[in-house]
Design a protein around this motif. Sequence first.
Motif, PDB file in Angstrom:
ATOM      1  N   GLU A  22       0.842  -1.196   0.000  1.00 33.95           N
ATOM      2  CA  GLU A  22       0.000   0.000   0.000  1.00 33.95           C
ATOM      3  C   GLU A  22       0.877   1.245   0.000  1.00 33.95           C
ATOM      4  OE1 GLU A  22      -0.806   0.669   4.791  1.00 33.95           O
ATOM      5  OE2 GLU A  22      -2.392  -0.127   3.510  1.00 33.95           O
ATOM      6  N   PRO A  23       0.423   2.326  -0.616  1.00 35.32           N
ATOM      7  CA  PRO A  23       1.239   3.540  -0.707  1.00 35.32           C
ATOM      8  C   PRO A  23       1.576   4.097   0.671  1.00 35.32           C
ATOM      9  CG  PRO A  23      -0.669   3.659  -2.182  1.00 35.32           C
ATOM     10  CD  PRO A  23      -0.878   2.477  -1.288  1.00 35.32           C
ATOM     11  N   ILE A  24       2.825   4.514   0.837  1.00 32.70           N
ATOM     12  CA  ILE A  24       3.218   5.177   2.080  1.00 32.70           C
ATOM     13  C   ILE A  24       2.991   6.682   1.957  1.00 32.70           C
ATOM     14  CG2 ILE A  24       5.675   5.522   1.487  1.00 32.70           C
ATOM     15  CD1 ILE A  24       6.249   4.601   4.410  1.00 32.70           C
ATOM     16  N   VAL A  25       2.995   7.177   0.705  1.00 35.27           N
ATOM     17  CA  VAL A  25       2.627   8.565   0.416  1.00 35.27           C
ATOM     18  C   VAL A  25       1.512   8.543  -0.619  1.00 35.27           C
ATOM     19  CG1 VAL A  25       3.375  10.805  -0.499  1.00 35.27           C
ATOM     20  CG2 VAL A  25       4.955   9.413   0.838  1.00 35.27           C
ATOM     21  N   SER A  45      -1.190  14.793  -8.359  1.00 40.13           N
ATOM     22  CA  SER A  45      -1.472  13.519  -7.698  1.00 40.13           C
ATOM     23  C   SER A  45      -0.260  12.610  -7.832  1.00 40.13           C
ATOM     24  CB  SER A  45      -2.692  12.830  -8.330  1.00 40.13           C
ATOM     25  OG  SER A  45      -3.859  13.615  -8.171  1.00 40.13           O
ATOM     26  N   LEU A  46       0.072  11.919  -6.753  1.00 40.41           N
ATOM     27  CA  LEU A  46       1.171  10.950  -6.812  1.00 40.41           C
ATOM     28  C   LEU A  46       1.032   9.949  -5.682  1.00 40.41           C
ATOM     29  CD1 LEU A  46       3.450  11.655  -4.377  1.00 40.41           C
ATOM     30  CD2 LEU A  46       3.939  13.546  -5.904  1.00 40.41           C
ATOM     31  N   GLN A  47       1.664   8.791  -5.886  1.00 46.86           N
ATOM     32  CA  GLN A  47       1.729   7.767  -4.849  1.00 46.86           C
ATOM     33  C   GLN A  47       3.153   7.234  -4.783  1.00 46.86           C
ATOM     34  OE1 GLN A  47      -1.269   4.760  -5.675  1.00 46.86           O
ATOM     35  NE2 GLN A  47      -2.763   5.840  -4.403  1.00 46.86           N
ATOM     36  N   LEU A  48       3.547   6.820  -3.597  1.00 47.14           N
ATOM     37  CA  LEU A  48       4.900   6.317  -3.391  1.00 47.14           C
ATOM     38  C   LEU A  48       4.845   5.182  -2.376  1.00 47.14           C
ATOM     39  CD1 LEU A  48       7.869   6.947  -4.167  1.00 47.14           C
ATOM     40  CD2 LEU A  48       7.945   8.518  -2.234  1.00 47.14           C
ATOM     41  N   LYS A  49       5.480   4.066  -2.712  1.00 51.02           N
ATOM     42  CA  LYS A  49       5.497   2.913  -1.812  1.00 51.02           C
ATOM     43  C   LYS A  49       6.820   2.845  -1.064  1.00 51.02           C
ATOM     44  CE  LYS A  49       2.382   0.246  -4.755  1.00 51.02           C
ATOM     45  NZ  LYS A  49       2.255  -0.912  -5.673  1.00 51.02           N
ATOM     46  N   ARG A  50       6.824   2.109   0.032  1.00 48.84           N
ATOM     47  CA  ARG A  50       8.033   1.957   0.849  1.00 48.84           C
ATOM     48  C   ARG A  50       9.171   1.408  -0.010  1.00 48.84           C
ATOM     49  NH1 ARG A  50       9.354   1.911   6.082  1.00 48.84           N
ATOM     50  NH2 ARG A  50       7.205   2.181   6.767  1.00 48.84           N
ATOM     51  N   GLY A  51      10.343   2.025   0.123  1.00 49.90           N
ATOM     52  CA  GLY A  51      11.516   1.564  -0.612  1.00 49.90           C
ATOM     53  C   GLY A  51      11.651   2.129  -2.007  1.00 49.90           C
ATOM     54  N   GLU A  52      10.612   2.819  -2.514  1.00 56.38           N
ATOM     55  CA  GLU A  52      10.667   3.397  -3.851  1.00 56.38           C
ATOM     56  C   GLU A  52      11.355   4.759  -3.838  1.00 56.38           C
ATOM     57  OE1 GLU A  52       6.862   1.660  -6.363  1.00 56.38           O
ATOM     58  OE2 GLU A  52       6.693   3.621  -5.402  1.00 56.38           O
ATOM     59  N   THR A  53      11.865   5.153  -5.001  1.00 53.28           N
ATOM     60  CA  THR A  53      12.452   6.480  -5.170  1.00 53.28           C
ATOM     61  C   THR A  53      11.812   7.139  -6.375  1.00 53.28           C
ATOM     62  OG1 THR A  53      14.565   5.689  -4.310  1.00 53.28           O
ATOM     63  CG2 THR A  53      14.593   7.790  -5.455  1.00 53.28           C
ATOM     64  N   LYS A  69       7.172  21.043   0.413  1.00 53.42           N
ATOM     65  CA  LYS A  69       6.826  21.859   1.579  1.00 53.42           C
ATOM     66  C   LYS A  69       5.381  21.632   2.013  1.00 53.42           C
ATOM     67  CE  LYS A  69      10.266  25.520   1.130  1.00 53.42           C
ATOM     68  NZ  LYS A  69      10.521  26.963   0.959  1.00 53.42           N
ATOM     69  N   SER A  70       4.508  21.356   1.049  1.00 55.26           N
ATOM     70  CA  SER A  70       3.126  21.020   1.393  1.00 55.26           C
ATOM     71  C   SER A  70       3.073  19.701   2.154  1.00 55.26           C
ATOM     72  CB  SER A  70       2.276  20.931   0.118  1.00 55.26           C
ATOM     73  OG  SER A  70       1.006  20.394   0.410  1.00 55.26           O
ATOM     74  N   LEU A  71       3.855  18.715   1.702  1.00 58.12           N
ATOM     75  CA  LEU A  71       3.849  17.395   2.340  1.00 58.12           C
ATOM     76  C   LEU A  71       4.356  17.455   3.776  1.00 58.12           C
ATOM     77  CD1 LEU A  71       5.106  15.094  -0.553  1.00 58.12           C
ATOM     78  CD2 LEU A  71       2.838  15.086   0.494  1.00 58.12           C
ATOM     79  N   LYS A  87      -1.714  12.183   2.383  1.00 58.78           N
ATOM     80  CA  LYS A  87      -1.503  11.249   3.489  1.00 58.78           C
ATOM     81  C   LYS A  87      -0.100  10.667   3.431  1.00 58.78           C
ATOM     82  CE  LYS A  87      -3.796   7.401   3.273  1.00 58.78           C
ATOM     83  NZ  LYS A  87      -4.914   6.439   3.288  1.00 58.78           N
ATOM     84  N   ILE A  88       0.574  10.675   4.580  1.00 53.88           N
ATOM     85  CA  ILE A  88       1.858   9.989   4.722  1.00 53.88           C
ATOM     86  C   ILE A  88       1.730   9.020   5.878  1.00 53.88           C
ATOM     87  CG2 ILE A  88       4.315  10.232   5.241  1.00 53.88           C
ATOM     88  CD1 ILE A  88       4.298  12.936   3.954  1.00 53.88           C
ATOM     89  N   ASN A  89       1.918   7.733   5.599  1.00 57.86           N
ATOM     90  CA  ASN A  89       1.760   6.691   6.614  1.00 57.86           C
ATOM     91  C   ASN A  89       3.104   6.419   7.312  1.00 57.86           C
ATOM     92  OD1 ASN A  89      -1.001   6.215   5.994  1.00 57.86           O
ATOM     93  ND2 ASN A  89      -0.366   5.039   4.209  1.00 57.86           N
ATOM     94  N   GLY A  90       3.522   7.337   8.158  1.00 57.59           N
ATOM     95  CA  GLY A  90       4.778   7.131   8.871  1.00 57.59           C
ATOM     96  C   GLY A  90       5.498   8.441   9.119  1.00 57.59           C
ATOM     97  N   ASN A  91       6.717   8.326   9.616  1.00 54.26           N
ATOM     98  CA  ASN A  91       7.539   9.502   9.891  1.00 54.26           C
ATOM     99  C   ASN A  91       8.089  10.083   8.593  1.00 54.26           C
ATOM    100  OD1 ASN A  91       7.255   9.230  12.689  1.00 54.26           O
ATOM    101  ND2 ASN A  91       9.012   7.860  12.842  1.00 54.26           N
TER     102      ASN A  91
END
Length: 264
Positions: A22-25, A45-53, A69-71, A87-91
């Motif tokens: 699931e996306p972390i961002v 719009s964008l999505q980012l998964k754990r470990g991705e760059t 800066k918005s994030l 949404k960011i699921n984590g630190n």
Amino acid sequence: MEKQTDSVETVKSIASDLKAVEPIVSVKNLIVTGKDGRLLVDHLSLQLKRGETLGLVGESGSGKTLTLKSLIGLLPKNLSESYEEKKINGNVAMIFQNPMSALDPLCPVFAQLIEVVMIRQNVSKKEAVCRANELIERLGLPKELSKKDRLPSELSGGQCQRILIAMALACNPDVLLCDEPTTALDVTVQKQTLDLILSLQKEMNFAILFVTHNLAVAAGICSHLAVMHHGKIVERAATKEILLTPKDEYTKMLLSAILRIPHR
């Protein structure tokens, strides 16, 4: 009883697998508007998964830094924003473009690092000193900083950038936001810094959102690219696909602007 235990473990395993994919961002239709009503970030719009760059590339003023800066919640007060989802699921931690302006010029750098460790990891000063020492050793910074601290102006640009990276790691990030972190560095230090960030990502498995105007730098670090122009993402794909078969005219222009070493 054994079957029931196996079923519970299977459910846990499936839940863990789902969490991993699931996306972390997750950002949907982010809009940042200037005081004059001008769209600075236009339905991004964008999505980012754990470990991705993911690399956000584009010329200055295209909205890349404003997206970061918005994030992280650091938009200037004279700007307004709206979104369907952010949404960011984590630190989350951020490495800023100019280390000399990101660091407090009047406070020694090791003291600044200790403060970040104490606040973000909720530990005593004694424990924070130990963890800060581990970070500076890990990042190849002078060990004597812990005994003879220095102001940012007494360190090189590369060393100050590594202090910023240490501060970001002290946040135990799940997502690392990088705002042109190598622009102010010379070419050899740029490569060392990028290699370090990638090595730490492999070890800690955090996601990276990497902002740069340099497509060549992005191609060397990012698995996927999103090209921004006038606040919009005009093209996004795997890095190799964008480099070999760009579709948008602006992307083609960026690629044509990369300086190549002439053959003699």
